[in-house]
Design a protein around this motif. Structure first.
Motif, PDB file in Angstrom:
ATOM      1  N   GLY A  40       0.813  -1.222   0.000  1.00 25.02           N
ATOM      2  CA  GLY A  40       0.000   0.000   0.000  1.00 25.02           C
ATOM      3  C   GLY A  40       0.840   1.262   0.000  1.00 25.02           C
ATOM      4  O   GLY A  40       1.807   1.384  -0.742  1.00 25.02           O
ATOM      5  N   GLU A  41       0.469   2.206   0.856  1.00 25.04           N
ATOM      6  CA  GLU A  41       1.149   3.495   0.925  1.00 25.04           C
ATOM      7  C   GLU A  41       2.521   3.392   1.578  1.00 25.04           C
ATOM      8  O   GLU A  41       3.248   4.386   1.668  1.00 25.04           O
ATOM      9  N   GLY A  42       2.908   2.207   2.034  1.00 27.82           N
ATOM     10  CA  GLY A  42       4.205   2.010   2.670  1.00 27.82           C
ATOM     11  C   GLY A  42       5.357   1.906   1.681  1.00 27.82           C
ATOM     12  O   GLY A  42       6.508   1.769   2.072  1.00 27.82           O
ATOM     13  N   VAL A  43       5.060   1.985   0.397  1.00 27.83           N
ATOM     14  CA  VAL A  43       6.109   1.883  -0.621  1.00 27.83           C
ATOM     15  C   VAL A  43       6.025   3.112  -1.529  1.00 27.83           C
ATOM     16  O   VAL A  43       4.945   3.586  -1.852  1.00 27.83           O
ATOM     17  N   VAL A  44       7.190   3.637  -1.869  1.00 29.88           N
ATOM     18  CA  VAL A  44       7.280   4.818  -2.729  1.00 29.88           C
ATOM     19  C   VAL A  44       8.194   4.471  -3.891  1.00 29.88           C
ATOM     20  O   VAL A  44       9.262   3.898  -3.703  1.00 29.88           O
ATOM     21  N   PHE A  45       7.780   4.835  -5.080  1.00 31.99           N
ATOM     22  CA  PHE A  45       8.562   4.537  -6.279  1.00 31.99           C
ATOM     23  C   PHE A  45       9.083   5.825  -6.886  1.00 31.99           C
ATOM     24  O   PHE A  45       8.401   6.837  -6.897  1.00 31.99           O
ATOM     25  N   PHE A  46      10.292   5.775  -7.383  1.00 22.93           N
ATOM     26  CA  PHE A  46      10.819   6.865  -8.198  1.00 22.93           C
ATOM     27  C   PHE A  46      11.805   6.262  -9.182  1.00 22.93           C
ATOM     28  O   PHE A  46      12.416   5.234  -8.921  1.00 22.93           O
ATOM     29  N   THR A  47      11.942   6.873 -10.321  1.00 24.54           N
ATOM     30  CA  THR A  47      12.836   6.370 -11.352  1.00 24.54           C
ATOM     31  C   THR A  47      13.782   7.480 -11.761  1.00 24.54           C
ATOM     32  O   THR A  47      13.357   8.607 -11.992  1.00 24.54           O
ATOM     33  N   THR A  48      15.043   7.135 -11.823  1.00 21.90           N
ATOM     34  CA  THR A  48      16.061   8.062 -12.310  1.00 21.90           C
ATOM     35  C   THR A  48      16.901   7.310 -13.332  1.00 21.90           C
ATOM     36  O   THR A  48      17.553   6.324 -12.993  1.00 21.90           O
ATOM     37  N   TYR A  49      16.860   7.760 -14.569  1.00 21.86           N
ATOM     38  CA  TYR A  49      17.696   7.149 -15.595  1.00 21.86           C
ATOM     39  C   TYR A  49      19.067   7.819 -15.525  1.00 21.86           C
ATOM     40  O   TYR A  49      19.181   9.038 -15.552  1.00 21.86           O
ATOM     41  N   MET A  50      20.107   6.988 -15.395  1.00 25.36           N
ATOM     42  CA  MET A  50      21.456   7.516 -15.266  1.00 25.36           C
ATOM     43  C   MET A  50      22.363   6.844 -16.283  1.00 25.36           C
ATOM     44  O   MET A  50      22.052   5.779 -16.815  1.00 25.36           O
ATOM     45  N   GLU A  51      23.465   7.470 -16.558  1.00 27.09           N
ATOM     46  CA  GLU A  51      24.443   6.955 -17.524  1.00 27.09           C
ATOM     47  C   GLU A  51      25.762   6.734 -16.803  1.00 27.09           C
ATOM     48  O   GLU A  51      26.191   7.584 -16.008  1.00 27.09           O
ATOM     49  N   ASN A  52      26.405   5.610 -17.068  1.00 28.72           N
ATOM     50  CA  ASN A  52      27.743   5.363 -16.530  1.00 28.72           C
ATOM     51  C   ASN A  52      28.757   6.117 -17.384  1.00 28.72           C
ATOM     52  O   ASN A  52      28.759   6.014 -18.605  1.00 28.72           O
ATOM     53  N   LEU A  53      29.608   6.877 -16.722  1.00 28.15           N
ATOM     54  CA  LEU A  53      30.652   7.630 -17.427  1.00 28.15           C
ATOM     55  C   LEU A  53      32.014   7.135 -16.984  1.00 28.15           C
ATOM     56  O   LEU A  53      32.239   6.888 -15.803  1.00 28.15           O
ATOM     57  N   SER A  54      32.934   7.032 -17.912  1.00 30.06           N
ATOM     58  CA  SER A  54      34.297   6.620 -17.606  1.00 30.06           C
ATOM     59  C   SER A  54      35.045   7.787 -16.970  1.00 30.06           C
ATOM     60  O   SER A  54      34.915   8.929 -17.383  1.00 30.06           O
ATOM     61  N   LEU A  55      35.850   7.485 -15.930  1.00 29.31           N
ATOM     62  CA  LEU A  55      36.611   8.518 -15.239  1.00 29.31           C
ATOM     63  C   LEU A  55      38.090   8.500 -15.657  1.00 29.31           C
ATOM     64  O   LEU A  55      38.950   8.898 -14.887  1.00 29.31           O
ATOM     65  N   LYS A  56      38.392   8.074 -16.809  1.00 28.58           N
ATOM     66  CA  LYS A  56      39.759   7.940 -17.347  1.00 28.58           C
ATOM     67  C   LYS A  56      40.763   8.721 -16.609  1.00 28.58           C
ATOM     68  O   LYS A  56      41.055   9.687 -16.309  1.00 28.58           O
TER      69      LYS A  56
END
Length: 56
Positions: A40-56
């Motif tokens: 029920g209301e005990g769960v919250v959803f959120f989505t964040t699309y992220m990209e992996n970047l190389s730290l060369k």
């Protein structure tokens, strides 16, 4: 946050951004519905699309 609160975070990887959106909108939507039905209301959803970047 309350003292008895339990938190979880889930991170998933996809081959492409399009694959991530496809999963989110289909399988992910069904899983969110199941979790919402169970918790029920005990769960919250959120989505964040992220990209992996190389730290060369």
């Amino acid at each position: 946050v309350q003292e008895d609160c339990v938190s979880y975070a889930v991170s998933l990887e996809a081959a492409t951004a399009e694959d991530a959106v496809e999963w989110h909108d289909n399988i992910g939507a069904r899983l969110r519905a199941i979790l919402h039905q169970r918790f029920g209301e005990g769960v919250v959803f959120f989505t964040t699309y992220m990209e992996n970047l190389s730290l060369k």
